[in-house]
Write a protein that holds these residues in place. Structure first.
Motif, short mmCIF file in Angstrom:
data_model
loop_
_atom_site.label_atom_id
_atom_site.label_comp_id
_atom_site.label_asym_id
_atom_site.label_seq_id
_atom_site.Cartn_x
_atom_site.Cartn_y
_atom_site.Cartn_z
N GLU A 47 0.83 -1.19 0.00
CA GLU A 47 0.00 0.00 0.00
C GLU A 47 0.87 1.25 0.00
O GLU A 47 1.97 1.25 0.50
CB GLU A 47 -0.90 0.01 1.25
N ARG A 48 0.35 2.33 -0.54
CA ARG A 48 1.06 3.59 -0.54
C ARG A 48 0.19 4.64 0.12
O ARG A 48 -1.01 4.67 -0.08
CB ARG A 48 1.36 4.05 -1.97
N ASP A 49 0.87 5.50 0.90
CA ASP A 49 0.15 6.61 1.51
C ASP A 49 -0.07 7.69 0.45
O ASP A 49 0.82 8.00 -0.33
CB ASP A 49 0.97 7.19 2.67
N SER A 50 -1.24 8.26 0.43
CA SER A 50 -1.58 9.24 -0.61
C SER A 50 -0.73 10.51 -0.53
O SER A 50 -0.58 11.23 -1.51
CB SER A 50 -3.06 9.63 -0.50
N ALA A 51 -0.13 10.82 0.66
CA ALA A 51 0.63 12.06 0.82
C ALA A 51 1.96 12.03 0.06
O ALA A 51 2.40 13.02 -0.48
CB ALA A 51 0.88 12.33 2.29
N LEU A 60 7.63 8.49 -3.17
CA LEU A 60 8.93 8.74 -2.56
C LEU A 60 9.91 7.59 -2.79
O LEU A 60 11.05 7.82 -3.19
CB LEU A 60 8.77 9.01 -1.06
N LEU A 61 9.49 6.36 -2.53
CA LEU A 61 10.38 5.22 -2.77
C LEU A 61 10.71 5.12 -4.26
O LEU A 61 11.86 4.82 -4.62
CB LEU A 61 9.75 3.92 -2.28
N GLU A 62 9.72 5.40 -5.10
CA GLU A 62 9.97 5.37 -6.54
C GLU A 62 11.00 6.42 -6.94
O GLU A 62 11.87 6.17 -7.78
CB GLU A 62 8.66 5.60 -7.31
N GLY A 111 10.18 7.62 15.17
CA GLY A 111 9.00 8.46 15.42
C GLY A 111 9.13 9.82 14.75
O GLY A 111 8.16 10.34 14.16
N LEU A 112 10.33 10.40 14.80
CA LEU A 112 10.57 11.69 14.16
C LEU A 112 10.47 11.57 12.64
O LEU A 112 9.93 12.46 11.97
CB LEU A 112 11.95 12.23 14.54
N LEU A 113 10.99 10.48 12.09
CA LEU A 113 10.93 10.28 10.64
C LEU A 113 9.49 10.17 10.16
O LEU A 113 9.12 10.73 9.12
CB LEU A 113 11.71 9.02 10.25
N ARG A 114 8.67 9.48 10.94
CA ARG A 114 7.27 9.28 10.53
C ARG A 114 6.47 10.59 10.51
O ARG A 114 5.43 10.67 9.85
CB ARG A 114 6.58 8.28 11.47
N GLN A 115 6.95 11.60 11.22
CA GLN A 115 6.23 12.88 11.22
C GLN A 115 6.24 13.54 9.85
O GLN A 115 5.31 14.26 9.49
CB GLN A 115 6.86 13.83 12.25
N ASN A 116 7.31 13.30 9.07
CA ASN A 116 7.43 13.99 7.78
C ASN A 116 7.61 13.06 6.58
O ASN A 116 7.54 13.52 5.44
CB ASN A 116 8.61 14.97 7.84
N LYS A 167 5.81 10.17 4.83
CA LYS A 167 4.51 9.48 4.85
C LYS A 167 4.51 8.17 4.08
O LYS A 167 3.52 7.45 4.10
CB LYS A 167 3.42 10.42 4.29
N ASP A 168 5.61 7.90 3.37
CA ASP A 168 5.75 6.61 2.70
C ASP A 168 6.42 5.65 3.67
O ASP A 168 7.64 5.71 3.89
CB ASP A 168 6.58 6.78 1.43
N GLU A 169 5.63 4.80 4.30
CA GLU A 169 6.14 3.92 5.35
C GLU A 169 7.22 2.98 4.84
O GLU A 169 8.08 2.53 5.59
CB GLU A 169 5.00 3.13 5.97
N ARG A 170 7.20 2.67 3.53
CA ARG A 170 8.23 1.79 2.98
C ARG A 170 9.63 2.39 3.16
O ARG A 170 10.59 1.68 3.42
CB ARG A 170 7.96 1.55 1.48
N VAL A 171 9.71 3.71 3.01
CA VAL A 171 11.00 4.40 3.16
C VAL A 171 11.44 4.36 4.62
O VAL A 171 12.62 4.13 4.92
CB VAL A 171 10.90 5.85 2.64
N VAL A 172 10.50 4.58 5.53
CA VAL A 172 10.82 4.51 6.96
C VAL A 172 11.35 3.13 7.32
O VAL A 172 12.34 2.99 8.04
CB VAL A 172 9.58 4.86 7.81
N GLN A 173 10.70 2.09 6.80
CA GLN A 173 11.12 0.72 7.10
C GLN A 173 12.50 0.42 6.51
O GLN A 173 13.29 -0.29 7.12
CB GLN A 173 10.09 -0.28 6.56
#
Length: 464
Positions: free
Chosen positions: A34-38, A42-44, A192-197, A199-205
């Motif tokens: 899934e991708r966040d609409s925001a 980003l990963l692409e 937690g700080l990364l997730r604030q800005n 929104k593509d959770e794949r990049v955070v992971q």
């Protein structure tokens, strides 16, 4: 009966653990589907061909040693050409696991060791690709007083900002020293700080996997529960994201804060105010950000205290003309020690290559410290270095007849050439004889490749 209860208990516990694992697995897989609409792309954007090519060029320009796999930068290019699509597919499927970083220790000026973590060239390229796409997101969010690892900002800007505050009356500083900052970043707070800005959770992971990739030391891989290896391309950005919380907090409190990576200076108008700042800032760093403040090295001090106030190798001074930037005595000492090593009689086997090495080192030093007011010290160093170079040349000539012949070639009369060549005094003394100085004049040495500090400093310092 008891045995059945115990077996049932174990069975229930195993079932619960399996259920939790399955839930986590489903959740993780859903992240990659899934991708966040925001920020759907980003990963692409990170894995786009142009971004990856730019990242590889940056890694290549930085040079650097191989990681745990032994692959050099030159070896990486054919590997990437052949395996790039497979690598990208694995990242998209969430199947890519970064390699552990290779632990390297380098000595610090105080005698202790700084731990570096060298990722593989492939991981450095991917980290650089991530950093290139995250920088535009975070640059507008960083505080004005943050100068480290940011585009179009440097250490000179940071010390000039401290000088500007000092001119406004902020003459007391709180210098904060963080113990092993890069090695002690709290992963939970950072994610937690990364997730604030982001929104593509794949990049955070993917970033989380780099943080948890482990460290190989003496052939043994150890897990990393905290920290971001100093040596990775992503680490400087993550370090800035983490301490941006500190910057913003003290900005809200109206406290002047100048920071370059983990070198922090807070400024106050009185000794008492600076002491309160030391206490409150230490509390915030340790309790809120879970960092360790070195209480022995962190202190309150006047910005004009030449021995105690040192920021990025600089210090501040004041005279009848006002406040000025100067080179800290420790930086001077190190500079002269390095010049002494480069111009030693053992090092200078051939004069022109040696002069070129001195020139490269001195030019780099002046480009960094050229902002400081130091005309008299530079003249003294210049004079001292001319003397050392003459000494090295004098020693190379060895025999009196060779010295005499060369002095005559340089325009010295036979009588004075003979007197100097047959002097029984030491090399250092003879290199300062009037005869020798006339023969090896400043102009002649400059034509041979000598880097004249005084002239170079004037051309650099005039820009400030």
């Amino acid at each position: 009966m008891t045995e059945n209860i115990e077996n049932n208990g174990c069975s229930q516990r195993d079932s619960a653990e399996h259920e939790e694992y399955a839930k986590a697995s489903r959740s993780f897989n859903r992240i990659w589907k899934e991708r966040d609409s925001a920020q759907p792309e980003l990963l692409e954007a990170i894995l786009h061909k142009d971004n990856l090519n730019r990242a590889y060029k940056r890694v290549k320009a930085n040079k650097g040693a191989p990681g745990v796999d032994g692959m050099t930068i030159e070896d990486a290019l054919p590997y990437l050409r052949e395996n790039q699509q497979e690598l990208i597919d694995r990242i998209y499927r969430g199947k890519y696991t970064p390699s552990p970083v290779r632990r390297v220790e380098i000595p610090k000026p105080d005698g202790s060791m700084r731990k570096l973590g060298i990722p593989t060239v492939i991981d450095r390229t991917l980290q650089q690709a991530i950093a290139q796409q995250l920088m535009p997101i975070y640059e507008p969010l960083f505080a004005e007083g943050s100068y480290g690892y940011r585009p179009n900002r440097c250490a000179k800007d940071a010390i000039l900002k401290v000088k500007e505050y000092a001119e406004q009356g902020y003459t007391f500083a709180v210098t904060l020293d963080l113990s092993k900052y890069f090695d002690t970043l709290n992963h939970e707070i950072l994610i937690g700080l990364l997730r604030q800005n982001i929104k593509d959770e794949r990049v955070v992971q993917l970033i989380k996997r780099y943080l948890k990739s482990g460290v190989m030391e003496n052939g043994v891989v150890m897990e990393t529960e905290e920290g971001s290896p100093q040596g990775g391309n992503l680490s400087p950005l993550l370090a800035n994201i983490y301490l941006n919380e500190f910057d913003q907090e003290f900005l809200k409190r109206g406290v002047p804060c100048v920071r370059y990576a983990d070198d922090i200076v807070l400024l106050a108008k009185s000794k008492r105010a600076s002491e309160r700042l030391l206490e409150s800032s230490t509390k915030y760093l340790e309790e809120k950000l879970k960092l360790t403040v070195n209480r022995e090295k962190s202190r309150t001090v006047s910005v004009f205290a030449i021995r105690n106030f040192k920021f990025l190798g600089f210090a501040l001074g004041r005279n009848g003309s006002g406040i000025y930037v100067r080179v800290h005595p420790k930086s001077w000492k190190k500079f002269k020690s390095n010049l002494k090593s480069l111009s030693s009689r053992r090092s200078v086997q051939s004069i022109k290559p040696s002069l070129e090495k001195i020139k490269v080192y001195a030019r780099g030093w002046l480009n960094y410290y050229g902002i400081a007011s130091m005309k008299n010290p530079i003249d003294e160093v210049n004079k001292w270095l001319y003397h050392r170079i003459r000494m090295c040349i004098w020693k190379q000539w060895k025999k009196p007849k060779t010295k005499k012949r060369n002095l005559i070639k340089m325009g010295i009369s036979e009588y004075y050439a003979h007197m100097a060549a047959n002097s029984r005094r030491g090399h250092w003394f003879n290199a300062n004889l009037t005869t020798v100085k006339r023969a090896m004049s400043k102009e002649r040495l400059i034509n041979s490749g000598f880097y004249d500090f005084a002239t170079a400093y004037q051309s650099v310092h005039v820009n400030y």
